[in-house]
Design a protein around this motif. Structure first.
Motif, PDB file in Angstrom:
ATOM      1  N   ALA A   1       2.726  11.052  -9.015  1.00  0.00           N
ATOM      2  CA  ALA A   1       1.880  11.455 -10.141  1.00  0.00           C
ATOM      3  C   ALA A   1       1.121  12.746  -9.860  1.00  0.00           C
ATOM      4  O   ALA A   1       0.949  13.589 -10.754  1.00  0.00           O
ATOM      5  N   LEU A   2       0.663  12.917  -8.609  1.00  0.00           N
ATOM      6  CA  LEU A   2      -0.177  14.063  -8.276  1.00  0.00           C
ATOM      7  C   LEU A   2       0.609  15.253  -7.738  1.00  0.00           C
ATOM      8  O   LEU A   2       0.077  16.352  -7.634  1.00  0.00           O
ATOM      9  N   GLY A   3       1.857  15.020  -7.378  1.00  0.00           N
ATOM     10  CA  GLY A   3       2.700  16.120  -6.922  1.00  0.00           C
ATOM     11  C   GLY A   3       2.398  16.597  -5.525  1.00  0.00           C
ATOM     12  O   GLY A   3       2.714  17.736  -5.179  1.00  0.00           O
ATOM     13  N   GLU A   4       1.771  15.743  -4.707  1.00  0.00           N
ATOM     14  CA  GLU A   4       1.447  16.126  -3.339  1.00  0.00           C
ATOM     15  C   GLU A   4       1.726  14.967  -2.389  1.00  0.00           C
ATOM     16  O   GLU A   4       1.773  13.806  -2.800  1.00  0.00           O
ATOM     17  N   LYS A   5       1.877  15.305  -1.129  1.00  0.00           N
ATOM     18  CA  LYS A   5       2.007  14.285  -0.097  1.00  0.00           C
ATOM     19  C   LYS A   5       0.665  13.590   0.068  1.00  0.00           C
ATOM     20  O   LYS A   5      -0.355  14.227   0.320  1.00  0.00           O
ATOM     21  N   ILE A   6       0.663  12.267  -0.066  1.00  0.00           N
ATOM     22  CA  ILE A   6      -0.545  11.457   0.073  1.00  0.00           C
ATOM     23  C   ILE A   6      -0.314  10.495   1.230  1.00  0.00           C
ATOM     24  O   ILE A   6       0.683   9.770   1.247  1.00  0.00           O
TER      25      ILE A   6
ATOM     26  N   VAL B   1       0.838  -1.190   0.000  1.00  0.00           N
ATOM     27  CA  VAL B   1       0.000   0.000   0.000  1.00  0.00           C
ATOM     28  C   VAL B   1       0.880   1.250   0.000  1.00  0.00           C
ATOM     29  O   VAL B   1       0.565   2.244  -0.665  1.00  0.00           O
ATOM     30  N   LYS B   2       2.006   1.206   0.705  1.00  0.00           N
ATOM     31  CA  LYS B   2       2.945   2.334   0.712  1.00  0.00           C
ATOM     32  C   LYS B   2       3.427   2.652  -0.696  1.00  0.00           C
ATOM     33  O   LYS B   2       3.538   3.836  -1.087  1.00  0.00           O
ATOM     34  N   GLU B   3       3.709   1.632  -1.495  1.00  0.00           N
ATOM     35  CA  GLU B   3       4.161   1.855  -2.877  1.00  0.00           C
ATOM     36  C   GLU B   3       3.057   2.494  -3.708  1.00  0.00           C
ATOM     37  O   GLU B   3       3.331   3.372  -4.547  1.00  0.00           O
ATOM     38  N   HIS B   4       1.824   2.082  -3.494  1.00  0.00           N
ATOM     39  CA  HIS B   4       0.705   2.704  -4.205  1.00  0.00           C
ATOM     40  C   HIS B   4       0.588   4.186  -3.829  1.00  0.00           C
ATOM     41  O   HIS B   4       0.347   5.036  -4.697  1.00  0.00           O
ATOM     42  N   LEU B   5       0.758   4.497  -2.537  1.00  0.00           N
ATOM     43  CA  LEU B   5       0.689   5.889  -2.098  1.00  0.00           C
ATOM     44  C   LEU B   5       1.829   6.705  -2.692  1.00  0.00           C
ATOM     45  O   LEU B   5       1.632   7.853  -3.110  1.00  0.00           O
ATOM     46  N   ASP B   6       3.035   6.114  -2.739  1.00  0.00           N
ATOM     47  CA  ASP B   6       4.183   6.827  -3.313  1.00  0.00           C
ATOM     48  C   ASP B   6       3.981   7.106  -4.799  1.00  0.00           C
ATOM     49  O   ASP B   6       4.369   8.170  -5.304  1.00  0.00           O
ATOM     50  N   GLU B   7       3.369   6.161  -5.508  1.00  0.00           N
ATOM     51  CA  GLU B   7       3.092   6.371  -6.936  1.00  0.00           C
ATOM     52  C   GLU B   7       2.109   7.522  -7.121  1.00  0.00           C
ATOM     53  O   GLU B   7       2.263   8.351  -8.029  1.00  0.00           O
ATOM     54  N   ALA B   8       1.083   7.556  -6.261  1.00  0.00           N
ATOM     55  CA  ALA B   8       0.110   8.659  -6.342  1.00  0.00           C
ATOM     56  C   ALA B   8       0.787   9.976  -5.971  1.00  0.00           C
ATOM     57  O   ALA B   8       0.530  11.014  -6.594  1.00  0.00           O
TER      58      ALA B   8
END
Length: 277
Positions: free
Chosen positions: A132-137, A122-129
């Motif tokens: 891509a989105l240019g914000e801390k997720i 899940v951490k890798e999915h958050l890092d990808e977002a």
């Protein structure tokens, strides 16, 4: 350096959720090649992930997932701006993660981040977002309620944004109408605890100390202070415990009395609001 028009900058921002200046620079660097500009922003986003760790993610959404009438999960997923929060990619990520929470029931946020979802953590999915989105997720918190009859209510504080408030209410038996009424009440009145018995002892001790000091400063007789403080504690219960609060649709009844009249017991509730404790 190629000049760019604002229409292309706006289109690139809508597609990538990157900042206006980043979009402008990417289009200039790509000499107006839109697809190349997208790639430039993706690379830049991946490089900037680590730089965002200290930034504040105070926007976002609350997501919910049900499985039948007795099981549901609630999740708060945060980002930095409402622009990203209302984007399709961010909302899809929240839906996937809350479904994963319901399916796997991790013990805490670190366990959730380390768990595998579709071949990645899940951490890798958050890092990808994040890239891509240019914000801390980030995932701020989640909960799963299992058993009884679980009802949810999701509230939008802005019709253009995803839900910012989410409530789960767990009853000991089926009553969808009552469950929804109590969930809507909790969303509006923000109780902190279920009942007086569920308030931690240290919280009550702190409130009692404050009320004692307040009462003495008001010059009340020493012999009366204990009784006055007890009354103020009871008033605090009416403000901050769900079952003691006056029901928002009928303030002549408490939420506890409303449930009792319906022959139902409220077992638990959870209320999340984006950015709040």
């Amino acid at each position: 350096m190629a000049s760019v028009n604002m229409a292309d900058v706006k289109r690139l921002r809508e597609l990538t959720a990157a900042g206006m200046m980043d979009c402008k620079k990417a289009l200039e660097e790509s000499e107006g090649d839109f697809d190349k500009a997208v790639d430039i922003l993706r690379v830049k986003g991946a490089k900037d992930v680590g730089k965002r760790e200290a930034r504040t993610a105070s926007n976002g959404l609350i997501a919910v997932k049900h499985e039948g009438d007795s099981l549901a999960a609630l999740l708060e997923l945060n980002c930095e701006t409402d622009f990203v929060a209302k984007g399709e990619r961010f909302q899809e990520l929240a839906a996937r993660v809350v479904a994963h929470v319901l399916a796997t029931r991790p013990s805490d946020v670190p366990s959730l981040l380390d768990s595998e979802l579709d071949g990645k953590t899940v951490k890798e999915h958050l890092d990808e977002a994040n890239a891509a989105l240019g914000e801390k997720i980030e995932v701020r918190r989640f909960v799963v309620l299992d058993g009884g009859f679980v009802v949810s209510y999701m509230h939008k504080t802005d019709p253009q944004l995803p839900p910012a408030v989410g409530v789960l209410v767990q009853l000991d038996g089926p009553n969808a109408e009552l469950g929804k009424d109590i969930a809507q009440h909790a969303a509006a009145m923000a109780p902190k605890y279920l009942s007086p018995n569920s308030v931690p002892a240290d919280v009550i001790e702190k409130e009692r100390t404050v009320f004692e000091q307040m009462t003495r400063e008001e010059g009340k007789p020493e012999a009366a202070i204990g009784k006055i403080v007890d009354g103020r504690i009871n008033g605090w219960y009416k403000d901050f415990t769900l079952l003691e609060q006056a029901f928002v649709k009928d303030n002549k009844k408490t939420v506890g009395k409303l449930a009792a009249e319906a022959g139902v017991k409220v077992l638990a509730f959870v209320r999340y609001k984006v950015g709040q404790a």
